[in-house]
Design an enzyme around this catalytic site. Structure first.
Site: not given
Length: 295
Positions: A99, A198
């Site tokens: 990430d 998400e």
């Protein structure tokens, strides 16, 4: 690919094959669910490896679950590289994604490429992930064109949660859902090999799936996605912080850890530990000589 692959070729033909981008695409084509988890250190990587997951993400959520920050914002590139390199050492077959932390890629394409290259060269990543659409689409395209695979992330993007009104579901109005769709399609066209959805309404996700050629990994986005991801510390019950409604707890590991340490403390205080089986011996003659030297 401009980087040397880090997944070894298995010598045991019965061993699971390393996950690759073409295999992920094949999973989508065949409707085979993709399993993804986060991990932040060598032991959690070993657990993910032994459990047979397909993808491991070293998420910036490690800022909270491992490093104790109040959000993902403060974590640095150096901290993320340290965590990611540790995970690399514990993996053999899952695809490893790093990430890109807040502030490490938004400034320019040059900055984004340089950061992504560090995750590949220094931490051994197979790919990187970045958040949002908008300007992140250009950054994703630049990284992909430099030879590094990119996973996108739309919907609730924790790095910009404040601008989104907090940690809340996205796409619950027609306008928001359209924005999510626009970002997802733009990231796909930019060359991302996959996208994380998400905290998006399940019905919105289902409507979007027909428009996406690349694997979609959901977290709080319903069952229509090509796979699911959960945070390691959430699914195992290790993290004490706020747990989102989409995080199902599959174990209560922290309670077991506390019980184990408490049992240890109790035995130390009662002098029940250590016993003879936990100590080393010395020959009687050598002990006598030692005592004579002390005298």
């Amino acid at each position: 690919m401009s980087a040397t692959p880090h997944s070894p070729v298995p010598t045991d033909l019965q061993a699971p094959l390393p996950m690759t981008l073409p295999r992920l695409g094949e999973y989508k084509r065949l409707g085979e669910p993709i399993v993804m988890v986060t991990a932040y250190d060598y032991p959690s990587a070993q657990v993910a490896q032994a459990a047979g997951v397909d993808i491991v993400l070293v998420g910036d959520s490690g800022a909270m679950t491992v490093l104790g920050y109040p959000s993902t914002i403060p974590v640095s590139t150096e901290e993320m590289l340290m965590l990611t390199a540790a995970v690399r050492r514990g993996l053999q077959t899952p695809l490893l994604i790093g990430d890109l932390p807040f502030g490490s890629y938004e400034g320019s394409d040059v900055q984004a490429i340089a950061t992504a290259q560090r995750f590949v060269k220094e931490a051994g990543c197979d790919a990187v992930k970045l958040e949002r659409g908008g300007s992140s689409v250009a950054r994703a395209r630049a990284i992909v064109e430099s030879g590094i695979p990119v996973m996108g992330h739309v919907g609730l993007t924790p790095q910009t949660a404040t601008a989104l009104g907090g940690y809340r579901a996205q796409g619950r109005t027609a306008e928001q859902a359209t924005a999510v769709a626009r970002d997802a399609l733009a990231l796909q066209e930019a060359g991302c090999f996959s996208i994380v959805f998400e905290a998006i309404p399940a019905a919105v996700t289902e409507a979007l799936m027909a428009h996406l050629r690349i694997p979609v990994i959901g977290i709080g986005a319903g069952p229509a996605t090509d796979g699911q991801v959960l945070v390691f510390h959430d699914l195992l019950g290790i993290y004490d912080g706020h747990a989102p409604r989409f995080a199902k707890r599959f174990a209560d590991v922290k309670a077991q850890m506390v019980a184990g340490v408490a049992a240890y403390a109790s035995e130390v205080r009662s002098r029940a530990f250590p016993t003879a089986e936990h100590t080393y011996s010395i020959d009687d003659d050598e002990l006598a000589r030692f005592k004579a030297e002390l005298a």
